[in-house]
Design a protein around this motif. Structure first.
Motif, mmCIF file in Angstrom:
data_model
loop_
_atom_site.group_PDB
_atom_site.id
_atom_site.type_symbol
_atom_site.label_atom_id
_atom_site.label_comp_id
_atom_site.label_asym_id
_atom_site.label_seq_id
_atom_site.Cartn_x
_atom_site.Cartn_y
_atom_site.Cartn_z
ATOM 1 N N UNK A 120 37.818 43.135 44.339
ATOM 2 C CA UNK A 120 36.515 43.041 43.667
ATOM 3 C C UNK A 120 36.632 42.077 42.487
ATOM 4 N N UNK A 121 37.711 42.231 41.718
ATOM 5 C CA UNK A 121 37.888 41.367 40.551
ATOM 6 C C UNK A 121 38.031 39.905 40.930
ATOM 7 N N UNK A 122 38.919 39.626 41.884
ATOM 8 C CA UNK A 122 39.222 38.226 42.211
ATOM 9 C C UNK A 122 38.090 37.526 42.956
ATOM 10 N N UNK A 123 37.322 38.286 43.735
ATOM 11 C CA UNK A 123 36.256 37.652 44.507
ATOM 12 C C UNK A 123 34.889 37.762 43.835
ATOM 13 N N UNK A 124 34.554 38.938 43.328
ATOM 14 C CA UNK A 124 33.172 39.160 42.884
ATOM 15 C C UNK A 124 32.942 38.731 41.440
ATOM 16 N N UNK A 125 33.870 39.059 40.545
ATOM 17 C CA UNK A 125 33.660 38.729 39.124
ATOM 18 C C UNK A 125 33.479 37.215 38.909
ATOM 19 N N UNK A 126 34.302 36.336 39.556
ATOM 20 C CA UNK A 126 34.054 34.897 39.386
ATOM 21 C C UNK A 126 32.655 34.476 39.845
ATOM 22 N N UNK A 139 29.979 36.356 39.736
ATOM 23 C CA UNK A 139 29.054 36.822 38.694
ATOM 24 C C UNK A 139 29.104 35.903 37.469
ATOM 25 N N UNK A 140 30.324 35.501 37.114
ATOM 26 C CA UNK A 140 30.485 34.636 35.921
ATOM 27 C C UNK A 140 29.727 33.318 36.122
ATOM 28 N N UNK A 141 29.808 32.763 37.326
ATOM 29 C CA UNK A 141 29.096 31.506 37.583
ATOM 30 C C UNK A 141 27.594 31.740 37.779
ATOM 31 N N UNK A 142 27.285 32.896 38.334
ATOM 32 C CA UNK A 142 25.876 33.228 38.610
ATOM 33 C C UNK A 142 25.071 33.337 37.320
ATOM 34 N N UNK A 188 41.128 34.993 37.911
ATOM 35 C CA UNK A 188 40.726 34.338 39.162
ATOM 36 C C UNK A 188 39.766 33.187 38.908
ATOM 37 N N UNK A 189 38.815 33.411 38.005
ATOM 38 C CA UNK A 189 37.824 32.365 37.689
ATOM 39 C C UNK A 189 38.514 31.156 37.048
ATOM 40 N N UNK A 200 28.330 30.748 26.608
ATOM 41 C CA UNK A 200 28.072 32.021 25.917
ATOM 42 C C UNK A 200 27.639 33.143 26.879
ATOM 43 N N UNK A 201 26.830 32.780 27.887
ATOM 44 C CA UNK A 201 26.408 33.824 28.851
ATOM 45 C C UNK A 201 27.610 34.314 29.659
#
Lengths: 503, 159
Positions: free
Chosen positions: A206-212, A214-217, A422-423, B81-82
């Motif tokens: 979840x961390x390596x695939x989903x969080x990046x 979300x961060x870009x989203x 990951x990101x 920042x976001x």
């Protein structure tokens, strides 16, 4: 199996249980962090009061649905809902990004049905002889199987094999954090109690695939997926056409899934990775692997659903569960008073086991309409939900799903940290897939290697076990073929062309 | 197309070498051979691959950046920042959960992330509907996990 078992499985109660199980399993599997094992474990107490065959049908249907459901989040969110759907992200998410998410989901559904059917057919026809194969697999064979999985790094590294290898080593290393399984030594915790439990695989996924994602989203106002405004329905015709052209891949992947499913401890993630690797290796020139090729989805989904039937083979015949989910089913069977073993197929005419198998066929068939409908709804939801609600909803699911695996808030923190790592690594060309591959295969590789070495030392020659056992030898050959075939293929093609020119 | 050495990649490789070194150092206090052989082998391999990568970057002529890599680099804009806000919120949620309970930490994190991800103007409709949908989602998942999946979600000690 006579038709009486099919009729028994088709009784209104069993049919409704199969349908309900598939729907519930699909929804549960689609939620990141909720695995088929958890779904069935929660359900087990409710099955105690049911007739044995009905209980088995319900558990089999949930299992089948959950394995398929993992494809939704893999395709639409780049997050495998279950570990079995890791390889689905490789091609599914790029397809969704370019606006073909609906087609990817339909292809996944069809491939899952084919895989499920092939697995169930093997369970029905070849269960006792195939169960013997599981017993032939020792630690060294598991080690080579893990090495075979690692050969996939070359194709996942997107043009930079060294970066892929470094990422895989990082994954192999972080999987060592915590208590060593064989020697019980505490490793790489650097005095932190939080790390003693190690890195949980699903949280890491979840961390390596989903969080990046979300961060870009969250960083831009752009839409999550490309959307075309024309109404395209299920795109069933298009998906069927793809499947009919790539039926060899579908059947091969399903057989791989069944065989890997039979091996205790290997599971759907290894099956889908091995099938994906084979599909990529044998893909015709001009394929779109890495940029969203449906062949990758067919391989991954066909294989992971075939592990349902495959995993049940040693469970029912030998009482050795092939996957953690099978272990829960085995526990439920024992509570029901069913004694597993070859006699299960003959005692009382095998009524329980054959009714269950018939139920598994029905559940797999029901996955087609149920999966297509739920998939269409999931796709529409993802593309229509405003970003302001999509980001917190997905993040919230990641948090609660990660917590639910081990009831640990530390796992949430680890998931976030791995997501950030990951990101950052992805920004510098270190893609997450080799890291995940290392993380998943590390335990199998290490346990296989250490156990194989200890056994070898006891017999006087550790290397014999690794190189001289027949299955090990075959696996080594397959590894060499997998590694060198891409280099040899152009030469072979040139030579064939020259020969044809002469003739 | 541009020709460039991958300096960032070399920096990351250097960090991986440090990580591998730390892993090797940690294995020296392990007594059982079964515990350290495998991680040591992996750490050494990681260091070797990193050195090979750095060596290749320094010694061989720089490679042309591929189109896709250039495109990817160009796409990496967006609001830092976001991004930081999202990560901090997730992390704070994990840290606060044992003290304030899942419901309070989860609801607060959901609300903050909604604000961070909000690009559209706040209309009257959104002011009413978004908080209602958020509450429904948080409570829905909370009761699904707590009551249906029997997950012991943390509760606030003061409640």
């Amino acid at each position: 199996m006579s038709f009486e078992f099919m009729w028994a499985a088709l009784s209104p109660e069993n049919f409704l249980l199969a349908l309900g199980g598939v729907v519930a399993g699909t929804v549960i599997g689609a939620l990141p962090g909720l695995t088929a094992t958890m779904a069935i474990a929660v359900l087990v107490p409710f099955t105690f009061s049911m007739p044995t065959a009905a209980a088995l049908i319900l558990m089999g249907a949930i299992y089948t649905g959950a394995i398929y459901g993992g494809a939704y989040s893999a395709i639409l969110l780049n997050t495998p809902g279950t570990p079995s759907a890791i390889a689905t992200t490789f091609e599914g998410y790029p397809m969704a990004k370019r606006g073909d998410g609906d087609l990817a989901i339909t292809v996944a559904c069809l491939a899952s049905v084919i895989g499920g059917m092939v697995g169930a057919l093997f369970l029905l026809g070849l269960a006792p002889p195939l169960a013997e194969v599981a017993l032939e697999f020792g630690p060294t064979e598991y080690f080579w199987l893990a090495m075979f999985g690692l050969t996939l790094i070359a194709s996942l590294s997107e043009g930079n094999t060294l970066k892929g290898l470094i990422g895989a080593c990082f994954g192999l290393l972080i999987a060592c954090i915590g208590v060593a399984e064989i020697s019980s030594d505490v490793r790489f915790t650097f005095g932190s109690n939080v790390m003693i439990g190690g890195i949980e695989t699903v949280s890491a996924l979840i961390g390596l695939y989903c969080v990046p994602v979300l961060i870009d989203l969250v960083a831009t106002p752009d839409r999550h997926l490309k959307v075309t405004h024309e109404t395209r329905g299920f795109r069933l015709g298009e998906a069927t056409s793809i499947l009919s052209r790539r039926w060899v891949n579908a059947v091969r992947s399903s057989v791989i899934g069944t065989i890997v499913g039979i091996l205790p401890g290997a599971g759907g993630s290894i099956a889908s990775l091995v099938a994906y690797s084979e599909a990529r290796r044998t893909a015709p020139a001009g394929n779109k692997f890495g940029d969203g090729d449906p062949d990758g989805i067919i391989a991954s989904e066909g294989a992971n659903n075939a592990t349902v039937g495959g995993g049940l083979i040693p469970t029912l015949v030998l009482g050795i569960p092939g996957t953690p989910t099978d272990a829960v089913i085995l526990g439920a069977l024992l509570v029901q008073g069913v004694r597993t073993g070859p006699n299960l197929f003959t005692e009382g005419g095998g009524s329980i086991v054959y009714t269950f198998m018939a139920g598994l066929f029905i559940a797999t068939a029901l996955m087609l309409p149920a999966g297509l409908l739920i998939g269409r709804y999931a796709y529409k939801s993802i593309i229509t939900i405003p970003k302001a609600l999509l980001v917190p909803s997905v993040a919230f699911m990641c948090v609660i799903g990660t917590y639910a695996i081990r009831n640990s808030t530390s796992d949430i923190a680890i998931m976030v940290v791995l997501g950030v790592i990951g990101w950052i690594l992805n920004r510098f060309g270190f893609t997450p897939s080799p890291i995940v591959l290392g993380l998943i295969l590390s335990r199998i590789a290490e346990n296989g290697f250490v156990q194989g070495w200890i056994i070898g030392e006891a017999t006087g020659n550790p290397l014999t076990g690794f190189f001289a056992r027949p299955i090990s030898f075959v696996l080594i050959l397959v590894i060499l073929l997998s590694l060198f075939y891409p280099m040899l293929k152009p030469r072979l093609v040139r030579r064939l062309a020259r020969q044809e020119g002469r003739s | 197309m541009a020709r460039k050495r991958d300096t960032a990649g070399m920096v990351v490789c250097s960090l991986f070498i440090l990580l591998g070194g730390a892993a090797l150092w940690d294995t020296t206090r392990m007594l059982d051979r079964d515990s350290y052989v495998y991680p040591r082998a992996v750490a050494v391999l990681m260091i070797v691959f990193c050195l090979m990568y750095i060596g290749r970057q320094l010694l061989l002529p720089p490679k042309e950046l591929t189109e896709s890599l250039e495109a990817q680099t160009a796409q990496r804009g967006g609001s830092t920042p976001r991004r930081v806000g999202l990560v901090v919120t997730l992390f704070a949620c994990a840290l606060a959960m044992p003290y304030v309970g899942f419901l309070i930490a989860g609801s607060a994190a959901f609300a903050v992330m909604l604000l961070i991800a909000m690009y559209d103007p706040w209309t009257r409709f959104r002011i009413v509907v978004y908080p209602l949908v958020s509450a429904a989602l948080v409570l829905g998942f909370y009761f699904l996990f707590k009551s249906a999946f029997l997950v012991p979600l943390p509760t606030a000690p003061f409640l």
